[in-house]
Scaffold this active site. Structure first.
Site, PDB file in Angstrom:
ATOM      1  N   ASN A 147       0.811  -1.220   0.000  1.00 10.12           N
ATOM      2  CA  ASN A 147       0.000   0.000   0.000  1.00 10.12           C
ATOM      3  C   ASN A 147       0.847   1.275   0.000  1.00 10.12           C
ATOM      4  O   ASN A 147       0.397   2.325   0.437  1.00 10.12           O
ATOM      5  CB  ASN A 147      -0.976   0.005   1.183  1.00 10.12           C
ATOM      6  CG  ASN A 147      -0.293  -0.235   2.515  1.00 10.12           C
ATOM      7  OD1 ASN A 147       0.886   0.058   2.677  1.00 10.12           O
ATOM      8  ND2 ASN A 147      -1.021  -0.777   3.466  1.00 10.12           N
ATOM      9  N   ARG A 166       1.886   5.770  12.482  1.00  9.08           N
ATOM     10  CA  ARG A 166       1.242   5.090  13.601  1.00  9.08           C
ATOM     11  C   ARG A 166       0.875   6.128  14.652  1.00  9.08           C
ATOM     12  O   ARG A 166       1.653   7.036  14.949  1.00  9.08           O
ATOM     13  CB  ARG A 166       2.163   4.023  14.211  1.00  9.08           C
ATOM     14  CG  ARG A 166       2.260   2.735  13.392  1.00  9.08           C
ATOM     15  CD  ARG A 166       0.930   2.006  13.300  1.00  9.08           C
ATOM     16  NE  ARG A 166       0.997   0.754  12.570  1.00  9.08           N
ATOM     17  CZ  ARG A 166       0.736   0.627  11.269  1.00  9.08           C
ATOM     18  NH1 ARG A 166       0.440   1.700  10.540  1.00  9.08           N
ATOM     19  NH2 ARG A 166       0.770  -0.563  10.692  1.00  9.08           N
ATOM     20  N   GLN A 218      -6.954   0.890  17.924  1.00  2.00           N
ATOM     21  CA  GLN A 218      -7.796   0.848  16.734  1.00  2.00           C
ATOM     22  C   GLN A 218      -8.699  -0.377  16.811  1.00  2.00           C
ATOM     23  O   GLN A 218      -8.227  -1.433  17.199  1.00  2.00           O
ATOM     24  CB  GLN A 218      -6.938   0.799  15.454  1.00  2.00           C
ATOM     25  CG  GLN A 218      -6.168   2.076  15.230  1.00  2.00           C
ATOM     26  CD  GLN A 218      -5.445   2.100  13.886  1.00  2.00           C
ATOM     27  OE1 GLN A 218      -5.016   3.151  13.445  1.00  2.00           O
ATOM     28  NE2 GLN A 218      -5.285   0.961  13.231  1.00  2.00           N
ATOM     29  N   HIS A 240      -8.459   4.619   9.801  1.00  2.00           N
ATOM     30  CA  HIS A 240      -7.261   4.046   9.191  1.00  2.00           C
ATOM     31  C   HIS A 240      -7.613   3.367   7.863  1.00  2.00           C
ATOM     32  O   HIS A 240      -7.763   2.148   7.780  1.00  2.00           O
ATOM     33  CB  HIS A 240      -6.618   3.046  10.149  1.00  2.00           C
ATOM     34  CG  HIS A 240      -5.223   2.675   9.784  1.00  2.00           C
ATOM     35  ND1 HIS A 240      -4.437   1.871  10.564  1.00  2.00           N
ATOM     36  CD2 HIS A 240      -4.449   3.003   8.709  1.00  2.00           C
ATOM     37  CE1 HIS A 240      -3.252   1.704   9.999  1.00  2.00           C
ATOM     38  NE2 HIS A 240      -3.238   2.378   8.871  1.00  2.00           N
TER      39      HIS A 240
END
Length: 344
Positions: free
Chosen positions: A118, A255, A284, A303
């Protein structure tokens, strides 16, 4: 794999309210399209959104766990120790800080992730969020929702990106791809990384090396593009936030814990920072009362930066490749492996 049937547990987010569930192949229900591969060979695939006790029950007899950094399974020493049959953890994405690497190694559990899957998606998200902050887009967007039309209220804090200094903290694959995209905006780019790039790399990327604290004080925009590791926890704490230029912007798709949560809220509430954007949180999924949801001058997203449809396809291809290797008792691709218990 030592022969016989294999149980694979895939943990990810639900499809939710989408128009085409089949398009979101990384969702728990679709499990990256892995079901035919496994079930045709007599193996078992469990797709779930559960990250608590229900997951522990599934892990009790699972050999492979696949988890995403977008809906992470926090694998502590206690949880890994209880998963007696677990041999392999695959991260469907990049960034495996939710796994206790050393405990995995001690228990003979391999760990791998889909390197590079990604990079493009997150780099583009970085540029988007930089522009959203610098151009003051969020207040303009909210005026549309609220039925208002107050151009001056938006324009007083809207800037051109051209001519600004952008500091990149980390210049790995994502940081470098972000730099390449920012070159077109005619910005001055500084970077800090543990390993300095060659002069040729710096020329191609349009960046200049700086010490971290110099980068912090000189940059109009600071963009974090480094992993969460020893030394980066709360790397941007109260002192470094205070050292940033008044009105500077901070972007963090790396992060959440790299930035001190409460110190960031204070810096925004005081007006010292011009804004904060990013899509990584801790924990998360972020709880409803997470202070970053309601702090002023933010352009946060959930996210999702690395979950474009193209990124999902790349992730699926990488996970499929690794699963096939595991089922055939073959080594996983070296560039994906983070913990190889056979090498210890």
């Amino acid at each position: 794999m030592q022969g016989g049937r294999v149980k694979v547990v895939y943990v990810s987010y639900p499809t939710g309210n989408v128009r085409d569930e089949s398009a979101v192949i990384a969702a728990a229900e679709n499990a990256l399209g892995l079901r035919p591969l496994l079930e045709q060979r007599g193996h078992t695939l469990v797709g779930t959104t559960e990250t608590g006790d229900g997951l522990d029950r599934e892990l009790a007899d699972a050999e492979v766990l696949i988890t995403t950094p977008f809906w992470p399974v926090y694998l502590s020493a206690e949880r890994l120790g209880a998963a007696k049959n677990l041999k392999l953890v695959l991260n469907a994405g990049i960034g495996s800080d939710h796994v206790d690497w050393e405990t995995a190694r001690q228990h003979g559990i391999g760990l791998a992730e889909v390197t590079g899957s990604n990079v493009v998606s997150v780099a583009e998200h970085n540029v988007m969020q930089i522009l959203a902050l610098v151009r003051n887009m969020m207040p303009a967007y909210h005026q549309v929702l609220d039925g208002r039309w107050d151009v001056a209220a938006v324009a007083e804090r809207a800037h051109d990106l051209e001519g600004k200094t952008v500091g990149l903290v980390g210049l790995g694959a994502i940081g470098a791809r972000t730099a390449l995209r920012l070159k077109a905006f005619d910005v001055r780019m500084l970077y800090y990384a543990n390993h300095r790039r060659t002069p040729a790399d710096e020329s191609v990327l349009g960046v200049k090396y700086a010490r971290l604290d110099d980068l912090i004080t000189e940059s109009d925009v600071v963009c974090l593009a480094l992993p969460l590791m020893t030394g980066s926890q709360a790397l941007i704490g109260r002192e470094r936030l205070a050292a940033m230029k008044p009105g500077a912007w901070l972007v963090n798709t790396a992060r959440g814990p790299i930035v001190d949560r409460d110190a960031l809220v204070e810096a925004l509430e005081s007006g010292h920072l011009g804004g904060y954007a990013g899509d990584t949180w801790y924990p998360q999924p972020a709880p409803a009362d997470h202070p970053w949801r309601t702090m002023p001058d933010h352009a946060m997203t959930i996210h999702c930066s690395g979950m474009t449809l193209q990124a999902q396809q790349r992730i699926a291809a990488g996970i499929t490749e690794m699963l096939q290797a595991h089922l055939a008792d073959e080594p996983l691709p070296e560039d994906y492996v983070l913990v190889d218990p056979s090498a210890s």
